[in-house]
Design an enzyme around this catalytic site. Structure first.
Site, PDB file in Angstrom:
ATOM      1  CG  ASP A  29     -12.500  -4.315  -6.029  1.00  0.00           C
ATOM      2  OD1 ASP A  29     -11.765  -4.528  -7.016  1.00  0.00           O
ATOM      3  OD2 ASP A  29     -13.560  -3.663  -6.103  1.00  0.00           O
ATOM      4  CD  GLU A  79      10.777   7.150   7.096  1.00  0.00           C
ATOM      5  OE1 GLU A  79      10.098   6.589   7.979  1.00  0.00           O
ATOM      6  OE2 GLU A  79      10.353   8.109   6.419  1.00  0.00           O
ATOM      7  CB  CYS A 111       8.773  11.122   4.030  1.00  0.00           C
ATOM      8  SG  CYS A 111       8.107   9.468   4.298  1.00  0.00           S
ATOM      9  CB  THR A 152       1.606   2.405   1.068  1.00  0.00           C
ATOM     10  OG1 THR A 152       1.628   2.107   2.466  1.00  0.00           O
ATOM     11  CG2 THR A 152       0.179   2.671   0.630  1.00  0.00           C
ATOM     12  CB  SER A 201      -0.556   9.668   8.673  1.00  0.00           C
ATOM     13  OG  SER A 201       0.650  10.115   8.089  1.00  0.00           O
ATOM     14  CG  HIS A 230       6.059  12.625   0.710  1.00  0.00           C
ATOM     15  ND1 HIS A 230       6.974  11.664   0.355  1.00  0.00           N
ATOM     16  CD2 HIS A 230       5.366  12.115   1.761  1.00  0.00           C
ATOM     17  CE1 HIS A 230       6.862  10.630   1.162  1.00  0.00           C
ATOM     18  NE2 HIS A 230       5.886  10.865   2.017  1.00  0.00           N
ATOM     19  CE  LYS A 239      -8.248  11.259  -0.722  1.00  0.00           C
ATOM     20  NZ  LYS A 239      -8.493  10.539   0.549  1.00  0.00           N
ATOM     21  CG  ASN A 272       6.136   5.621   0.833  1.00  0.00           C
ATOM     22  OD1 ASN A 272       6.894   6.526   0.524  1.00  0.00           O
ATOM     23  ND2 ASN A 272       5.502   5.596   1.995  1.00  0.00           N
ATOM     24  CB  SER A 305       5.101  11.013   9.560  1.00  0.00           C
ATOM     25  OG  SER A 305       4.245  10.732   8.485  1.00  0.00           O
TER      26      SER A 305
END
Length: 384
Positions: A29, A79, A111, A152, A201, A230, A239, A272, A305
């Site tokens: 979707d 990275e 990151c 992503t 993560s 970030h 969030k 990203n 991370s």
């Protein structure tokens, strides 16, 4: 003495994939991507672009017009390294014709690398006030075709000149940092694509943000004109933004939300870009919000991370609106060519197949841009 971002520029490849098309091809979707992740498009790198050329193309505008002998430090944050030993910054030094008297090295912590480079550069300028530093954050995010992380992905680079009396923003020395060895995301030497423990993560990103943000506001005023994050994908940054809103003056939330939306606009179109993501958000906000003014305090949360979380603030200086080339940045997003799913998958495969000691790369990128030409006798070749 104020030290901070004097110049900043962004570069992304000339190709993109519409996430509606990806959703259809993967029998998903589209709202899962457009609403669930709050992403719209992602830039796709052809085989003639790598982390070095992305960085060089971003940096050529920020070094233009300055005395290159003044650049005493070059830091390449990534990275997506092209060599296990040699720094990408040495290729930049050559491509951009920078001074051979400069310190030149690469820095890595997922990151977080771009922020690690920024802080190191500021420390350098504070002890060498007549010098400047060039830092680049450059990455191609890759998770593999038909994988949970495919949506992503992205590609791009941000380049910055760090100096005293900066034109854009002074970096405050008010960092709150938290680091811990965790296995939320990594890429072993024997793999081209990253391994991501996705839900874990996400949890750690938010946990680290809450830890450093609460520590910060316990010690400092929370008089933010904007909050930047970030952005591995925009919904995760949102969030974290909602967590921040629980701790700050309610009367500022509407203003901060409007600026948050502006700050993620470019990230939603580029995807990203790992080390450069938070600084792409800074560019996105500045070029789109005419109400920002000198002295505005922006709060930034950087996450890498593995993991490191860092919350700090910057203060806009009096020339920030005139020191970013808005027209060029906007136009390079508009000029990108939309790829079909078949073209995108072919680009992806071509990127992963660069293993040979001898290989010539077909040109896909505009002639004016720096390009990766191929490999001769194990040595990477670049256009000058």
């Amino acid at each position: 003495m104020n030290v901070g971002i004097d110049r900043i520029n962004f570069y992304t490849p000339e190709f993109y994939l519409d996430l509606k098309d990806l959703a259809e091809a993967r029998s998903v979707d589209p709202n899962k991507y457009l609403l669930g992740l709050m992403q719209k498009q992602m830039s796709v790198a052809p085989a003639d672009q790598d982390s070095v050329t992305l960085a060089a193309n971003a940096a050529k505008r920020v070094v233009d017009g300055i005395d290159k002998d003044d650049v005493g430090l070059i830091i390449f944050a990534t990275e997506s390294s092209i060599d296990q030993s040699k720094s990408g910054s040495l290729y930049l030094q050559e491509l951009l014709k920078l001074s051979n008297s400069a310190r030149s090295f690469e820095i890595k912590e997922a990151c977080y690398g771009g922020t690690a480079a920024l802080m190191s550069a500021c420390d350098y300028v504070r002890t060498h006030p007549n010098k400047k530093a060039l830092i680049t954050a450059s990455d191609i995010a890759r998770y593999g075709l038909n994988t949970p992380g495919e949506v992503t992905q992205g590609a791009g680079a941000v380049a910055m000149i760090i100096s005293k009396d900066p034109n854009i923003a002074a970096i405050s020395q008010d960092n709150e940092v938290y680091s811990e060895q965790i296995m939320d995301f990594w890429r072993p030497n024997y793999q081209k694509n990253a391994i991501a423990n996705g839900h874990y993560s996400q949890e750690k990103y938010l946990e680290f943000f809450k830890t450093v943000f609460e520590e910060y506001i316990n010690k400092n005023k929370s008089d933010f004109a904007a909050l930047l994050f970030h952005v591995p994908y925009s919904k995760l940054a949102y969030k974290a933004f909602k967590i921040a809103c629980e701790k700050i003056d309610p009367s500022t939330r509407e203003m901060l939300k409007k600026r948050f939306d502006l700050s993620i606009d470019l990230n939603q179109k580029v995807g990203n870009i790992y080390t450069a993501s938070i600084y792409l958000s800074l560019i996105s906000l500045i070029i789109q919000d005419p109400s920002l003014k000198k002295g505005d305090k922006l709060g930034l949360f950087s996450y890498g991370s593995g993991a490191v979380g860092d919350f700090f603030s910057i203060e806009l200086t009096d020339r920030f609106k005139k020191s970013i080339d808005k027209k060029t940045i906007v136009e390079q997003i508009k000029r990108r060519k939309k790829l079909s799913i078949q073209e995108y998958e072919q680009f992806f495969k071509e990127q992963t197949e660069i293993e040979a000691k001898e290989i010539s790369i077909e040109q896909k990128t505009n002639l004016k841009d720096f390009r990766f030409l191929g490999i001769k006798k194990d040595q990477r070749q670049y256009s000058h």
